[in-house]
Design a protein around this motif. Structure first.
Motif, PDB file in Angstrom:
ATOM      1  N   LEU A 197       0.815  -1.237   0.305  1.00  0.00           N
ATOM      2  CA  LEU A 197       0.058  -0.047   0.275  1.00  0.00           C
ATOM      3  C   LEU A 197       0.796   1.291   0.197  1.00  0.00           C
ATOM      4  CD1 LEU A 197      -2.412  -1.702   3.090  1.00  0.00           C
ATOM      5  CD2 LEU A 197      -2.943  -1.889   0.339  1.00  0.00           C
ATOM      6  N   THR A 198       0.157   2.372  -1.019  1.00  0.00           N
ATOM      7  CA  THR A 198       1.444   3.287  -1.291  1.00  0.00           C
ATOM      8  C   THR A 198       0.761   4.469  -1.459  1.00  0.00           C
ATOM      9  OG1 THR A 198       2.879   1.899  -2.654  1.00  0.00           O
ATOM     10  CG2 THR A 198       3.310   4.265  -2.628  1.00  0.00           C
ATOM     11  N   GLY A 199       0.992   5.720   0.101  1.00  0.00           N
ATOM     12  CA  GLY A 199       0.582   7.051   0.000  1.00  0.00           C
ATOM     13  C   GLY A 199       1.729   7.524  -0.152  1.00  0.00           C
ATOM     14  N   ARG A 200       1.740   8.932   1.213  1.00  0.00           N
ATOM     15  CA  ARG A 200       2.048   9.671   1.151  1.00  0.00           C
ATOM     16  C   ARG A 200       2.888  10.228   1.791  1.00  0.00           C
ATOM     17  NH1 ARG A 200      -0.202  13.556  -1.165  1.00  0.00           N
ATOM     18  NH2 ARG A 200      -0.718  14.573   0.513  1.00  0.00           N
ATOM     19  N   THR A 201       4.467  10.141   2.183  1.00  0.00           N
ATOM     20  CA  THR A 201       4.812  10.248   3.879  1.00  0.00           C
ATOM     21  C   THR A 201       4.602  11.659   4.267  1.00  0.00           C
ATOM     22  OG1 THR A 201       7.259  10.865   3.028  1.00  0.00           O
ATOM     23  CG2 THR A 201       6.845   8.398   3.287  1.00  0.00           C
ATOM     24  N   ALA A 202       4.457  11.611   5.849  1.00  0.00           N
ATOM     25  CA  ALA A 202       4.161  13.633   6.540  1.00  0.00           C
ATOM     26  C   ALA A 202       5.816  13.493   7.114  1.00  0.00           C
ATOM     27  CB  ALA A 202       3.293  13.564   6.545  1.00  0.00           C
ATOM     28  N   HIS A 203       5.081  15.291   8.072  1.00  0.00           N
ATOM     29  CA  HIS A 203       6.031  15.106   8.895  1.00  0.00           C
ATOM     30  C   HIS A 203       5.293  14.843  10.515  1.00  0.00           C
ATOM     31  CE1 HIS A 203       8.227  16.568  12.476  1.00  0.00           C
ATOM     32  NE2 HIS A 203       9.409  17.843  11.461  1.00  0.00           N
ATOM     33  N   ALA A 204       5.495  13.660  10.640  1.00  0.00           N
ATOM     34  CA  ALA A 204       4.922  13.516  12.084  1.00  0.00           C
ATOM     35  C   ALA A 204       4.328  14.312  12.683  1.00  0.00           C
ATOM     36  CB  ALA A 204       5.777  12.222  12.689  1.00  0.00           C
ATOM     37  N   SER A 205       4.611  15.157  12.896  1.00  0.00           N
ATOM     38  CA  SER A 205       3.800  16.922  13.399  1.00  0.00           C
ATOM     39  C   SER A 205       2.887  17.429  12.277  1.00  0.00           C
ATOM     40  CB  SER A 205       4.619  17.838  14.145  1.00  0.00           C
ATOM     41  OG  SER A 205       5.260  18.072  12.570  1.00  0.00           O
ATOM     42  N   LEU A 206       2.738  17.100  11.294  1.00  0.00           N
ATOM     43  CA  LEU A 206       2.210  17.579   9.989  1.00  0.00           C
ATOM     44  C   LEU A 206       0.930  15.296   9.752  1.00  0.00           C
ATOM     45  CD1 LEU A 206       3.800  20.392   9.060  1.00  0.00           C
ATOM     46  CD2 LEU A 206       1.935  20.020  10.316  1.00  0.00           C
ATOM     47  N   PRO A 213      -1.401   4.767   5.339  1.00  0.00           N
ATOM     48  CA  PRO A 213      -1.455   3.712   4.771  1.00  0.00           C
ATOM     49  C   PRO A 213      -2.095   2.970   5.929  1.00  0.00           C
ATOM     50  CG  PRO A 213       0.617   3.051   5.169  1.00  0.00           C
ATOM     51  CD  PRO A 213       0.275   4.689   5.005  1.00  0.00           C
ATOM     52  N   ALA A 214      -2.395   3.795   7.520  1.00  0.00           N
ATOM     53  CA  ALA A 214      -2.805   2.867   8.479  1.00  0.00           C
ATOM     54  C   ALA A 214      -3.565   2.380   8.981  1.00  0.00           C
ATOM     55  CB  ALA A 214      -2.112   3.844   9.428  1.00  0.00           C
ATOM     56  N   PRO A 215      -4.876   3.539   8.940  1.00  0.00           N
ATOM     57  CA  PRO A 215      -6.470   3.012   8.848  1.00  0.00           C
ATOM     58  C   PRO A 215      -6.641   1.262   7.338  1.00  0.00           C
ATOM     59  CG  PRO A 215      -6.601   5.594   8.172  1.00  0.00           C
ATOM     60  CD  PRO A 215      -4.970   5.218   7.805  1.00  0.00           C
ATOM     61  N   ALA A 216      -6.093   1.612   6.582  1.00  0.00           N
ATOM     62  CA  ALA A 216      -6.218   0.109   5.297  1.00  0.00           C
ATOM     63  C   ALA A 216      -5.894  -0.337   6.660  1.00  0.00           C
ATOM     64  CB  ALA A 216      -5.437   0.776   4.127  1.00  0.00           C
ATOM     65  N   LEU A 217      -4.386  -0.522   6.724  1.00  0.00           N
ATOM     66  CA  LEU A 217      -3.811  -1.588   7.127  1.00  0.00           C
ATOM     67  C   LEU A 217      -4.777  -2.170   8.648  1.00  0.00           C
ATOM     68  CD1 LEU A 217      -1.574  -3.420   6.820  1.00  0.00           C
ATOM     69  CD2 LEU A 217       0.293  -1.767   8.336  1.00  0.00           C
ATOM     70  N   ALA A 218      -4.873  -1.292   9.492  1.00  0.00           N
ATOM     71  CA  ALA A 218      -5.690  -1.330  10.623  1.00  0.00           C
ATOM     72  C   ALA A 218      -7.645  -2.307  10.468  1.00  0.00           C
ATOM     73  CB  ALA A 218      -5.918  -0.822  11.567  1.00  0.00           C
ATOM     74  N   ARG A 219      -7.711  -1.719   8.922  1.00  0.00           N
ATOM     75  CA  ARG A 219      -9.363  -2.366   8.400  1.00  0.00           C
ATOM     76  C   ARG A 219      -8.897  -4.247   7.725  1.00  0.00           C
ATOM     77  NH1 ARG A 219     -12.087  -0.179   3.550  1.00  0.00           N
ATOM     78  NH2 ARG A 219     -13.608  -1.609   2.919  1.00  0.00           N
ATOM     79  N   MET A 247       4.885  -0.708   8.484  1.00  0.00           N
ATOM     80  CA  MET A 247       4.062   0.301   7.522  1.00  0.00           C
ATOM     81  C   MET A 247       5.600   1.397   8.098  1.00  0.00           C
ATOM     82  SD  MET A 247       0.959   1.774   9.567  1.00  0.00           S
ATOM     83  CE  MET A 247       1.514   2.241  10.847  1.00  0.00           C
ATOM     84  N   GLY A 248       5.852   1.966   6.875  1.00  0.00           N
ATOM     85  CA  GLY A 248       6.613   3.024   6.910  1.00  0.00           C
ATOM     86  C   GLY A 248       8.224   2.379   8.142  1.00  0.00           C
ATOM     87  N   VAL A 254       8.538  10.595  11.422  1.00  0.00           N
ATOM     88  CA  VAL A 254       7.927  10.471   9.663  1.00  0.00           C
ATOM     89  C   VAL A 254       6.811   9.781  10.434  1.00  0.00           C
ATOM     90  CG1 VAL A 254       8.343   9.388   7.382  1.00  0.00           C
ATOM     91  CG2 VAL A 254      10.229  10.623   8.512  1.00  0.00           C
ATOM     92  N   ALA A 255       5.641  10.061   9.785  1.00  0.00           N
ATOM     93  CA  ALA A 255       4.688   9.482   9.151  1.00  0.00           C
ATOM     94  C   ALA A 255       4.035   8.298   8.275  1.00  0.00           C
ATOM     95  CB  ALA A 255       3.154  10.663   9.379  1.00  0.00           C
ATOM     96  N   PRO A 256       4.583   7.365   8.283  1.00  0.00           N
ATOM     97  CA  PRO A 256       4.440   6.625   7.379  1.00  0.00           C
ATOM     98  C   PRO A 256       3.135   6.997   5.915  1.00  0.00           C
ATOM     99  CG  PRO A 256       2.892   5.701   8.969  1.00  0.00           C
ATOM    100  CD  PRO A 256       3.917   7.259   9.551  1.00  0.00           C
ATOM    101  N   GLY A 257       4.090   6.789   4.628  1.00  0.00           N
ATOM    102  CA  GLY A 257       3.480   6.634   3.688  1.00  0.00           C
ATOM    103  C   GLY A 257       3.247   5.145   2.508  1.00  0.00           C
TER     104      GLY A 257
END
Length: 391
Positions: A197-206, A213-219, A247-248, A254-257
């Protein structure tokens, strides 16, 4: 030995059995993984040449080796099969012949299975069958499901053209010397489904600036698992097992993408596997779409159902009855998978289990070891089956 009499005379002496035990333990020390069985194949070739087969084929489907013992008379071709490969598991314990390769072990008993065919090479070198020919097939890469398919697809395999194919697997948990045998499905189809599953990474503060991909993985993990139902004896049996999730990267900033999910699918039938794949893939794509994620799905370790042919099963049962062996089908079909079923495309096939003891460590456990007391019974069973067909 409980469950098996010694009525069938293979002609193996106590010295033969001692030498086979030593050979088996030497193999145990030097396991090689699927597709890497170079030294093991060379060891097998040296052993076979000492018993002068009429034909010796090498490099089948990778590192496979086949020895043909021919009567010189018309008749069926009977293939007996064992496996060359070990497992990527670290062996524990204090055996004097413990694996010398860290992280690799013969923890499924393929070293013992090879000793059965090494014993058959001795038997056949001293007494060719009355008709037809016997093929001793040392197959590579059983553990990842690739070996039998590659062997059967190898152009050189056409020279062997077996009419019958038989294999035995040791089975801890069954009484020592008892055999599980039945017609129809004996092992399940399975496939390793690899989801990225590929999304987009971000800074953990943003995190809101990325696509996680966390919601999809958890689902997906509980939803895919819930597709499983029933028991192997049920025609529509399915089992879905999450075997790995990532994940990530292991970082706090880093918020995983991106995420990866490994899932093993199992069914009793090949048709059932196709239906389960479609269900699982649709579930994955729905979760990816809902999360705005790109998705990639691939498959590894693919096994078809191993179906025992009624004719071959009857032959094996008659041979076992003559040996006085306890036989039933209560343990079948297994949840596990076995690529021997690929040989059934052109041959009457029977796969059976030989009890390794009710208190024995389970196969794929780090403390498992093939019991040397099974060497003689395994050779005896194969020899009795050959005699039943070829005389």
């Amino acid at each position: 030995m409980p469950g098996a009499k010694t009525g069938h005379n293979t002609g193996l002496s106590q010295t033969d059995l001692e030498e086979l035990t030593t050979w088996r333990r030497d193999l145990h020390r030097l396991p090689e993984l699927s597709g890497q069985e170079i030294e093991t194949a060379e060891t097998v070739q040296r052993m076979l040449r000492a018993f002068a087969p009429d034909t010796l084929l090498t490099g089948l489907g990778g590192h496979g080796v086949a020895a043909v013992f021919d009567s010189g008379q018309p008749g069926p071709a009977v293939l007996l099969r064992c496996e060359l490969d070990g497992l990527p598991i670290h062996e524990v314990g204090d055996l004097p012949y413990r694996s010398e390769k860290d992280g690799h072990g013969h923890l499924c008993g393929h070293d013992g299975h090879m000793s059965w065919l090494a014993g058959m090479a001795r038997v056949l070198s001293r007494r060719r069958p009355a008709q037809g020919r016997v093929v001793l097939m040392f197959q590579p890469a059983e553990e990842d499901g690739a070996g039998a398919a590659r062997v059967v697809a190898d152009p050189a395999f056409a020279q062997l053209a077996p009419d019958y194919a038989f294999a035995i697997h040791n089975m801890p948990g069954m009484p020592l010397g008892h055999v599980a045998l039945g017609s129809g499905p004996v092992t399940c189809a399975s496939a390793g489904m690899r989801v990225t599953l590929t999304g987009r990474t971000a800074h953990a503060s943003l995190p809101e600036t990325g696509i996680s991909p966390a919601p999809a993985l958890a689902r997906l993990m509980p939803a895919l698992t819930a597709l499983g139902h029933g028991q192997p004896k049920d025609h529509d049996f399915t089992l879905v097992t999450v075997t790995h999730a990532r994940m990530g990267e292991p970082a706090f900033g880093v918020a995983p993408g991106e995420a990866e999910l490994f899932v093993t699918l199992r069914t009793r039938t090949d048709d059932g596997m196709e239906a389960l794949r479609q269900q699982a893939e649709a579930m994955v794509r729905d979760a990816a779409d809902a999360g705005g994620l790109a998705v990639r799905i691939g498959y590894e370790d693919v096994f078809v159902t191993c179906n025992n042919d009624a004719t071959a099963t009857d032959i094996a049962r008659r041979a076992l009855d003559k040996l006085g062996t306890h036989v039933d089908d209560a343990a079948l079909p297994l949840r596990g998978s076995e690529d021997f079923g690929r040989f059934g495309a052109g041959a009457n096939l029977a796969f059976m289990l030989l009890g390794a003891g009710e208190g024995a460590a389970t196969i794929h456990n780090p403390d498992y070891d093939f019991p040397d007391t099974l060497i003689a019974p395994g050779v005896r069973i194969f020899s009795a089956i050959v005699d039943e067909i070829l005389g």
